[in-house]
Design an enzyme around this catalytic site. Structure first.
Site, PDB file in Angstrom:
ATOM      1  N   GLU A 137       0.803  -1.236   0.000  1.00 60.40           N
ATOM      2  CA  GLU A 137       0.000   0.000   0.000  1.00 60.40           C
ATOM      3  C   GLU A 137       0.836   1.287   0.000  1.00 60.40           C
ATOM      4  O   GLU A 137       0.635   2.164   0.844  1.00 60.40           O
ATOM      5  CB  GLU A 137      -0.975  -0.015   1.190  1.00 60.40           C
ATOM      6  CG  GLU A 137      -1.873  -1.238   1.190  1.00 60.40           C
ATOM      7  CD  GLU A 137      -2.882  -1.259   2.343  1.00 60.40           C
ATOM      8  OE1 GLU A 137      -2.758  -0.439   3.261  1.00 60.40           O
ATOM      9  OE2 GLU A 137      -3.788  -2.111   2.300  1.00 60.40           O
ATOM     10  N   GLU A 250      -5.776 -10.513  -2.258  1.00 56.12           N
ATOM     11  CA  GLU A 250      -6.587 -10.450  -1.028  1.00 56.12           C
ATOM     12  C   GLU A 250      -8.083 -10.396  -1.327  1.00 56.12           C
ATOM     13  O   GLU A 250      -8.836  -9.651  -0.687  1.00 56.12           O
ATOM     14  CB  GLU A 250      -6.187  -9.215  -0.199  1.00 56.12           C
ATOM     15  CG  GLU A 250      -4.711  -9.166   0.141  1.00 56.12           C
ATOM     16  CD  GLU A 250      -4.323  -7.988   1.039  1.00 56.12           C
ATOM     17  OE1 GLU A 250      -5.211  -7.339   1.614  1.00 56.12           O
ATOM     18  OE2 GLU A 250      -3.111  -7.729   1.154  1.00 56.12           O
TER      19      GLU A 250
HETATM   20  C1  XIL Z   1      -5.522  -7.190   7.864  1.00 51.79           C
HETATM   21  C2  XIL Z   1      -5.721  -8.473   8.668  1.00 51.79           C
HETATM   22  O1  XIL Z   1      -6.708  -9.253   8.063  1.00 51.79           O
HETATM   23  C3  XIL Z   1      -6.108  -8.131  10.070  1.00 51.79           C
HETATM   24  O2  XIL Z   1      -6.185  -9.313  10.833  1.00 51.79           O
HETATM   25  C4  XIL Z   1      -5.076  -7.185  10.641  1.00 51.79           C
HETATM   26  O3  XIL Z   1      -5.420  -6.795  11.892  1.00 51.79           O
HETATM   27  C5  XIL Z   1      -4.950  -5.940   9.792  1.00 51.79           C
HETATM   28  O4  XIL Z   1      -4.602  -6.331   8.508  1.00 51.79           O
HETATM   29  N1  XIL Z   1      -4.767  -5.071   3.322  1.00 51.79           N
HETATM   30  C6  XIL Z   1      -3.675  -5.836   3.629  1.00 51.79           C
HETATM   31  C7  XIL Z   1      -3.778  -6.840   4.713  1.00 51.79           C
HETATM   32  O5  XIL Z   1      -2.668  -5.780   2.923  1.00 51.79           O
HETATM   33  O6  XIL Z   1      -2.547  -7.035   5.366  1.00 51.79           O
HETATM   34  C8  XIL Z   1      -4.831  -6.462   5.707  1.00 51.79           C
HETATM   35  O7  XIL Z   1      -4.967  -7.524   6.632  1.00 51.79           O
HETATM   36  C9  XIL Z   1      -6.130  -6.181   5.018  1.00 51.79           C
HETATM   37  C10 XIL Z   1      -5.971  -5.003   4.098  1.00 51.79           C
END
Ligand code: XIL
Length: 349
Positions: A137, A250
Site C-alpha cells: 500500500e 486479497e
Molecule cells: C488485515 C488483517 O486481516 C487483520 O487481521 C489485521 O489486523 C490488519 O490487517 N490489506 C492488507 C492486509 O494488505 O494485510 C490487511 O490484513 C487487510 C488489508
C-alpha cells in the site's frame, strides 16, 4: 483434490491449475490448528497460503531484536506438508511498523533498521518463501504529486524508499520474486490511483529497480457498484506491458445490504466475484488468486460499518456477519466458491 463425476475439478486449486493459475487463501496457523474443518478445506482447496498477519513487522519483531517466528514457521510447515506455497506478506507496511521501529525511523532516519528487519526475515524465510510483497500500500493519491502515501518510510528516506527496499530484498533474497501490493485499483472511479501506480512503476523500471510483480488486493465492495470491465482490463494490460506479473492477493467482498435474504446476498457476492475474475483471468499475466480467508467465520470485515473488525468473531449474529468469502461460517461452500471455480474453468476453455 477431488474431481466431480463430470470430470471437472471441484476444488479451487484444481480449477486454477487447469488454466495455469493458482488459488490460495490467507490464514492464521492458530485457526488452522484448532479448527479441523478449516484445515480440511484449505488442504482440499488451496495451492498457496498467505500469513494473514504473522509475517508483518510488528508481529515478527514486537520488541527490538526479539523475534516471534513460531506462527510463520507453523504456516510454512503446514504448507510444506501439503505441497502448498507461501506468499510473503509483507516486509514493509505503514500500518504494521512496530512502535520502537517507528521511533528510530522518524528520529534517526536509519536505513539500518530496515536492513536488519529484512535480513532477519529473509535469512529465515528467503528459501521457503520465494514471492514477497516488499512494500504494501505505498500509494495514497491526492496528497503529493507522485501519489505516494505519506508514511514513516517516506518521511525518513524520501520517495526513493521503495526502490531501496526492492534492492535490499533482492540482495538478501536473490531468487525471490519481488512485488508491490496495492488496493483500490478495480473501480472506474479509481482512475487516479491507476495512473499514479502506472507512472510510478514506469519510473521504478526506468531506474532498474528489481520489481517483478504487482499484487492487486481485490477487496471488492458492493456499495461501490460494479467493476468497469474495460478500464480494469486495460489497466491490467498496461501493467503486463511493463513486464510485471500480477496476483490478486486479497480477494473478498464487502456487502452493502445485509438485510436481504441470505440467498440474495450470496448471489450478489458471487456475481461481483465472477465479473471481477472474468476480467482478471482474461489477462495472461495474472498468475493467481488468493482470497483474504476461506470462511465468513473469520472475515476481517466488520458488520454494517465501513471499518475493520477483529479477524475472528464466531459469536457474531448471522445477519451481522459479512458473507464475502467462498465458505460460510459452517464451512459450507457458497455461490462465491462456484463463481471462482467457474471463472477459472472458463479461462481454461
Ligand atoms: C488485515 C488483517 O486481516 C487483520 O487481521 C489485521 O489486523 C490488519 O490487517 N490489506 C492488507 C492486509 O494488505 O494485510 C490487511 O490484513 C487487510 C488489508
Amino acid at each position: 483434490m477431488g474431481f466431480r463425476k463430470s470430470g471437472l475439478p471441484s476444488s479451487l486449486a484444481e480449477a486454477a491449475a487447469g488454466t495455469g493459475r493458482y488459488y490460495g487463501t490467507a490464514a492464521q496457523i492458530e485457526q488452522v490448528d484448532s479448527q479441523p474443518d478449516l484445515r480440511a478445506a484449505i488442504v482440499r482447496e488451496c495451492a498457496w497460503l498467505t500469513p494473514e498477519y504473522s509475517l508483518k513487522w510488528d508481529a515478527v519483531e514486537p520488541e527490538p531484536g526479539t523475534h516471534v517466528f513460531a506462527p510463520v514457521d507453523g504456516l510454512v510447515r503446514f504448507g510444506d506438508t501439503h505441497g502448498m506455497k507461501v506468499h510473503g506478506h509483507t516486509l514493509l507496511w505503514h500500518r504494521s511498523v512496530p512502535a520502537w521501529a517507528e521511533r528510530i525511523l522518524s528520529e534517526a532516519k536509519d536505513w539500518g533498521v530496515i536492513r536488519r528487519h529484512f535480513s532477519a526475515v529473509l535469512a529465515r524465510y528467503g528459501q521457503a518463501i520465494d514471492q514477497w510483497d516488499v512494500v504494501n500500500e505505498p500509494l495514497e493519491p491526492g496528497h503529493r504529486d507522485d501519489g505516494l502515501r505519506q508514511n514513516v518510510f517516506l518521511d525518513a528516506f524520501g520517495p526513493d524508499y521503495i526502490r531501496r527496499a526492492l534492492e535490499e530484498a533482492r540482495i538478501q533474497a536473490p531468487a525471490a520474486r519481488l512485488m508491490i501490493n496495492e488496493y483500490g485499483l478495480e473501480y472506474a472511479d479509481e482512475r487516479a490511483r491507476r495512473r499514479c501506480l502506472l507512472k510510478f512503476i514506469e519510473g521504478l523500471k526506468a531506474a532498474g529497480a528489481p520489481l517483478d510483480g504487482l499484487g492487486i488486493q481485490g477487496h471488492l465492495d458492493l456499495g461501490r457498484g460494479t467493476i468497469d470491465a474495460t478500464s480494469f482490463g486495460d489497466f491490467l494490460a498496461e501493467i503486463a506491458a511493463l513486464g510485471l506479473f500480477i496476483v490478486v492477493t486479497e480477494l473478498d467482498v464487502r456487502e452493502a445490504d445485509r438485510q436481504l435474504p441470505v440467498a440474495a446476498r450470496d448471489r450478489r457476492v458471487a456475481d461481483a466475484v465472477r465479473r471481477y475474475l472474468d476480467v482478471a483471468l482474461a489477462q495472461p499475466a495474472v498468475r493467481g488468486v488468493i482470497t483474504w480467508g476461506m470462511t465468513d467465520r473469520h472475515s476481517w470485515l466488520s458488520p454494517s460499518t465501513a471499518g475493520e473488525g477483529l479477524a475472528t468473531d464466531t459469536a457474531r449474529a448471522p445477519r451481522d456477519r459479512n458473507r464475502g468469502l467462498p465458505f460460510d461460517a459452517a464451512m459450507h461452500r457458497k455461490p462465491m466458491h462456484s463463481a471462482i471455480r467457474e471463472s477459472f474453468l472458463a479461462a481454461s476453455r
